[in-house]
Design a protein around this motif. Structure first.
Motif, PDB file in Angstrom:
ATOM      1  N   ARG A 186       0.826  -1.298   0.074  1.00  0.00           N
ATOM      2  CA  ARG A 186       0.059  -0.056   0.083  1.00  0.00           C
ATOM      3  C   ARG A 186       0.912   1.226   0.021  1.00  0.00           C
ATOM      4  O   ARG A 186       2.157   1.180   0.689  1.00  0.00           O
ATOM      5  CB  ARG A 186      -1.029  -0.023   1.191  1.00  0.00           C
ATOM      6  CG  ARG A 186      -1.995  -0.952   1.366  1.00  0.00           C
ATOM      7  CD  ARG A 186      -3.164  -0.829   2.218  1.00  0.00           C
ATOM      8  NE  ARG A 186      -3.944   0.381   1.799  1.00  0.00           N
ATOM      9  CZ  ARG A 186      -5.206   0.171   1.242  1.00  0.00           C
ATOM     10  NH1 ARG A 186      -5.313  -0.895   0.598  1.00  0.00           N
ATOM     11  NH2 ARG A 186      -5.696   1.230   1.001  1.00  0.00           N
ATOM     12  N   THR A 235      -1.310  -4.882  -4.489  1.00  0.00           N
ATOM     13  CA  THR A 235      -2.611  -5.031  -3.932  1.00  0.00           C
ATOM     14  C   THR A 235      -3.640  -5.507  -4.840  1.00  0.00           C
ATOM     15  O   THR A 235      -4.481  -6.313  -4.735  1.00  0.00           O
ATOM     16  CB  THR A 235      -3.048  -3.544  -3.420  1.00  0.00           C
ATOM     17  OG1 THR A 235      -2.248  -2.815  -2.685  1.00  0.00           O
ATOM     18  CG2 THR A 235      -4.463  -3.652  -2.680  1.00  0.00           C
ATOM     19  N   SER A 260      -9.103  -0.502  -8.721  1.00  0.00           N
ATOM     20  CA  SER A 260      -8.213   0.158  -7.836  1.00  0.00           C
ATOM     21  C   SER A 260      -8.705   1.450  -7.006  1.00  0.00           C
ATOM     22  O   SER A 260      -9.521   1.990  -7.520  1.00  0.00           O
ATOM     23  CB  SER A 260      -6.821   0.496  -8.728  1.00  0.00           C
ATOM     24  OG  SER A 260      -6.494  -0.536  -9.342  1.00  0.00           O
ATOM     25  N   GLY A 310      -4.464   4.353  -2.280  1.00  0.00           N
ATOM     26  CA  GLY A 310      -3.303   3.419  -1.350  1.00  0.00           C
ATOM     27  C   GLY A 310      -3.191   2.415  -2.100  1.00  0.00           C
ATOM     28  O   GLY A 310      -2.042   1.484  -1.628  1.00  0.00           O
ATOM     29  N   HIS A 311      -3.675   1.999  -3.325  1.00  0.00           N
ATOM     30  CA  HIS A 311      -3.320   0.679  -3.862  1.00  0.00           C
ATOM     31  C   HIS A 311      -1.876   0.581  -4.759  1.00  0.00           C
ATOM     32  O   HIS A 311      -1.816   1.489  -5.305  1.00  0.00           O
ATOM     33  CB  HIS A 311      -4.619   0.169  -4.689  1.00  0.00           C
ATOM     34  CG  HIS A 311      -5.657  -0.219  -3.919  1.00  0.00           C
ATOM     35  ND1 HIS A 311      -6.633  -0.862  -4.596  1.00  0.00           N
ATOM     36  CD2 HIS A 311      -6.040  -0.333  -2.841  1.00  0.00           C
ATOM     37  CE1 HIS A 311      -7.782  -0.969  -3.759  1.00  0.00           C
ATOM     38  NE2 HIS A 311      -7.328  -1.005  -2.494  1.00  0.00           N
ATOM     39  N   GLY A 346       3.427   4.053   4.419  1.00  0.00           N
ATOM     40  CA  GLY A 346       2.486   3.227   3.590  1.00  0.00           C
ATOM     41  C   GLY A 346       2.284   1.763   3.831  1.00  0.00           C
ATOM     42  O   GLY A 346       1.456   1.272   3.051  1.00  0.00           O
ATOM     43  N   GLU A 401       0.912  -1.666   5.110  1.00  0.00           N
ATOM     44  CA  GLU A 401      -0.176  -2.219   5.564  1.00  0.00           C
ATOM     45  C   GLU A 401       0.052  -2.526   7.074  1.00  0.00           C
ATOM     46  O   GLU A 401       0.789  -3.062   7.635  1.00  0.00           O
ATOM     47  CB  GLU A 401      -0.755  -3.624   4.771  1.00  0.00           C
ATOM     48  CG  GLU A 401      -2.134  -3.875   5.292  1.00  0.00           C
ATOM     49  CD  GLU A 401      -3.050  -3.283   4.643  1.00  0.00           C
ATOM     50  OE1 GLU A 401      -2.913  -2.361   4.127  1.00  0.00           O
ATOM     51  OE2 GLU A 401      -4.277  -3.758   4.768  1.00  0.00           O
TER      52      GLU A 401
END
Length: 236
Positions: free
Chosen positions: A40, A166, A187, A190-191, A233, A235
């Motif tokens: 992410r 992601t 999408s 953050g992806h 960033g 996860e």
């Protein structure tokens, strides 16, 4: 590559990514030094990553498309292909895109290799890419996302940040422009998106990105390169 080995390679990658899809439904944190692979980026942004190049036909097409929209991307390069097309690797770097290490020869399953071979694949690619582009990669993506404690440890030993994804476009299967477009269009903020510019016919990828990039921009998402130290960033 003739038809039979190519089909076998696709079958192996399909089986391996199928296992990854199953485990992605049950999120786990890989053990080992280096931490969890980044998949992410910061809220409000989106990261397009391009694997398996450089390719003399498809990489220029992708670069032209990105330039037309003013979009940065992160290219995970294979060392052997950089050796074949060093000028193209330099073109990617000169265009301002982030360059990552994607191993020397893209062996699979990557996580099953002995530790010495994992280190060699990363180290050889690092030297080859640095020599061609003048810039040392700061990111690493395991071939087909083959993460393990040994792979993460080798990534950390090389001073690289591990990067996963992601959203998988599955463009390497050549499923049709519509399917690739729909996968990428889902999408969101953050992806990290996975596409390819090498390893086969990537016309579907280029066609899908020509639709999806302006669509995501209209939604207010800002494209960024994957940061080299993306602690914020990751996860959680």
């Amino acid at each position: 590559m003739n038809a039979v080995p190519r089909l076998r390679a696709r079958a192996l990658e399909a089986a391996f990514l199928g296992v990854r899809t199953y485990h992605r439904l049950r999120p786990t944190t890989p053990a080992g030094r280096g931490g969890r692979p980044v998949f992410r980026v910061a809220p409000g942004t989106i990261a397009l990553t391009i694997d398996d190049g450089p390719d003399p036909r498809w990489t220029p097409a992708v670069l032209d498309l990105l330039a037309a929209h003013g979009v940065p991307a992160t290219f995970f390069l294979i060392g052997d292909r950089v050796a074949e097309h060093p000028a193209l690797a330099r073109r990617i770097a000169d265009a301002g895109h982030e360059i990552g290490n994607h191993s020397m020869r893209h062996p699979m399953p990557f996580a099953a290799l002995p530790s010495g071979l994992i280190n060699a694949e990363i180290g050889q690619a690092q030297r080859r890419i640095t020599d061609a582009t003048g810039t040392a990669p700061r990111l690493f993506r395991a071939p087909s996302g083959g993460w393990s404690a040994n792979v993460l440890a080798a990534t950390a030993d090389a001073g690289l940040t591990p990067v996963d994804w992601t959203v998988n476009s599955s463009d390497w299967k050549e499923p049709g422009v519509g399917r690739v477009t729909r996968a990428l269009a889902r999408s969101g903020s953050g992806h990290v998106l996975l596409c390819h510019d090498g390893g086969g016919d990537r016309s579907q990828t280029v066609a899908a990105l020509s639709v999806v990039i302006p669509r995501l921009l209209r939604r207010g998402l800002r494209f960024v390169a994957v940061p080299a130290h993306p602690a914020a960033g990751r996860e959680t």
